[in-house]
Design an enzyme around this catalytic site. Sequence first.
Site, PDB file in Angstrom:
ATOM      1  N   SER A  91       3.480  -2.306 -12.299  1.00 28.79           N
ATOM      2  CA  SER A  91       2.019  -2.091 -12.609  1.00 28.79           C
ATOM      3  C   SER A  91       1.385  -3.735 -13.344  1.00 28.79           C
ATOM      4  CB  SER A  91       2.083  -1.285 -14.067  1.00 28.79           C
ATOM      5  OG  SER A  91       3.123  -0.338 -14.422  1.00 28.79           O
TER       6      SER A  91
ATOM      7  N   GLY B 265       4.883   1.256 -11.226  1.00 28.67           N
ATOM      8  CA  GLY B 265       3.257   2.948 -10.813  1.00 28.67           C
ATOM      9  C   GLY B 265       3.229   3.801 -12.623  1.00 28.67           C
TER      10      GLY B 265
ATOM     11  N   GLY C  53       1.711  -2.614  -6.008  1.00 29.67           N
ATOM     12  CA  GLY C  53       1.294  -1.342  -5.390  1.00 29.67           C
ATOM     13  C   GLY C  53       0.121  -1.065  -5.502  1.00 29.67           C
ATOM     14  N   GLY C  54      -0.112  -0.085  -6.846  1.00 33.58           N
ATOM     15  CA  GLY C  54      -1.695   0.653  -7.056  1.00 33.58           C
ATOM     16  C   GLY C  54      -3.125  -0.271  -7.272  1.00 33.58           C
TER      17      GLY C  54
ATOM     18  N   GLU D  48      11.469  -6.031  -9.744  1.00 30.98           N
ATOM     19  CA  GLU D  48      10.430  -5.154  -9.505  1.00 30.98           C
ATOM     20  C   GLU D  48      11.609  -3.988 -11.034  1.00 30.98           C
ATOM     21  OE1 GLU D  48       7.036  -4.313  -6.611  1.00 30.98           O
ATOM     22  OE2 GLU D  48       8.830  -3.613  -6.203  1.00 30.98           O
TER      23      GLU D  48
ATOM     24  N   HIS E 120      13.006  -1.948  -1.357  1.00 30.70           N
ATOM     25  CA  HIS E 120      11.773  -0.991  -2.401  1.00 30.70           C
ATOM     26  C   HIS E 120      12.823  -0.393  -3.342  1.00 30.70           C
ATOM     27  CE1 HIS E 120       8.555   0.741  -5.245  1.00 30.70           C
ATOM     28  NE2 HIS E 120       7.896  -0.637  -4.961  1.00 30.70           N
TER      29      HIS E 120
ATOM     30  N   TRP F 161       0.305  -1.257   0.131  1.00 22.64           N
ATOM     31  CA  TRP F 161      -0.088  -0.104  -0.203  1.00 22.64           C
ATOM     32  C   TRP F 161       0.988   1.258  -0.061  1.00 22.64           C
ATOM     33  CZ3 TRP F 161      -4.916  -0.425   3.496  1.00 22.64           C
ATOM     34  CH2 TRP F 161      -5.775  -1.970   3.104  1.00 22.64           C
ATOM     35  N   LYS F 162       1.731   1.034   0.394  1.00 21.94           N
ATOM     36  CA  LYS F 162       2.590   2.392   0.208  1.00 21.94           C
ATOM     37  C   LYS F 162       2.334   3.478   1.681  1.00 21.94           C
ATOM     38  CE  LYS F 162       4.524   1.040  -3.931  1.00 21.94           C
ATOM     39  NZ  LYS F 162       4.481   1.240  -5.915  1.00 21.94           N
TER      40      LYS F 162
HETATM   41  P1  PGA Z   1       2.878  -0.507  -9.027  1.00 21.85           P
HETATM   42  O1  PGA Z   1       3.865  -1.022  -7.583  1.00 21.85           O
HETATM   43  O2  PGA Z   1       2.019  -1.847  -8.724  1.00 21.85           O
HETATM   44  O3  PGA Z   1       1.530   0.544  -8.917  1.00 21.85           O
HETATM   45  O4  PGA Z   1       3.165  -0.369 -10.291  1.00 21.85           O
HETATM   46  C1  PGA Z   1       4.403  -2.048  -7.585  1.00 21.85           C
HETATM   47  C2  PGA Z   1       5.680  -1.744  -6.111  1.00 21.85           C
HETATM   48  O5  PGA Z   1       6.255  -0.662  -6.169  1.00 21.85           O
HETATM   49  O6  PGA Z   1       5.783  -2.843  -5.797  1.00 21.85           O
END
Ligand code: PGA
Length: 249
Positions: A209, A169, A230-231, A163, A93, A10-11
């Site tokens: 992504s 993102g 992430g998102g 990653e 990360h 979730w950052k």
């Molecule tokens: P994202 O992020 O799915 O929004 O691209 C992935 C991550 O940073 O773990």
Amino acid sequence: MRRKLAAGNWKMNGTTAALSELEALTRAFPSPTVDVLICPPATLLHRAAEAVRGTGITVGGQDCHAATSGAHTGDISADMLVDAGANTVILGHSERREDHDEQNEDVRAKARAAMDAGLKAIICVGESLEQREAANTLEIIGGQMSGSIPDQSTGENLIVAYEPIWAIGTGKVPTLNEIGEVHDFIRARLERRFGEGVGRSVRLLYGGSVKPSNAAEIFGVSNVDGALVGGASLKAADFSGIVEALEKT
Ligand code: PGA
């Protein structure tokens, strides 16, 4: 057999209201056939752990300090994550490597602390666009792996997430061949360093992504054991699509 893992990062997103997404996820997957992990911000960790208690879903941290305790204002130790209900922590990360200038040796020290505390460490590696364009991807990943992964790693306490920084993102995703090439390389490096048994049992996640619409094809790539998302992990509806795709793999 490596158990598949869908991990959500979730950052720096989410306050109390976001717990309803976690509750929706537990209703959608009362007993998931893959591991499902959500790493909320530290402020939500304990309540998130309570929200998933008794379900097949677990929670994790997004970083930890290398020391067990002491004068480190604002930092969180691995023991504190365990105490709050985490079973896993994301380390190295690219956003931590960039925002906090974390080097491979810092990530390795944190991973040691995490493993000593009984946490699984998801260690992130990945190249920048510049490094990919210069055909340095495998060299970069290899260096990050040797520098960041501690010797005490096992198939139980280590997970590696590939990653590519340029895919995080951005909506841009490497081709399936590119993902496969890196994952095969990571697997081979792990086998060389830790032996075939351990090397084959470490789970490898792809991150960058990942969405419900591209998850199935990514999960079809060899040596992809799941995703770090992430998102698309912020909304239960999106993340559910990814978990379902992984369950069908
Ligand atoms: P994202 O992020 O799915 O929004 O691209 C992935 C991550 O940073 O773990």
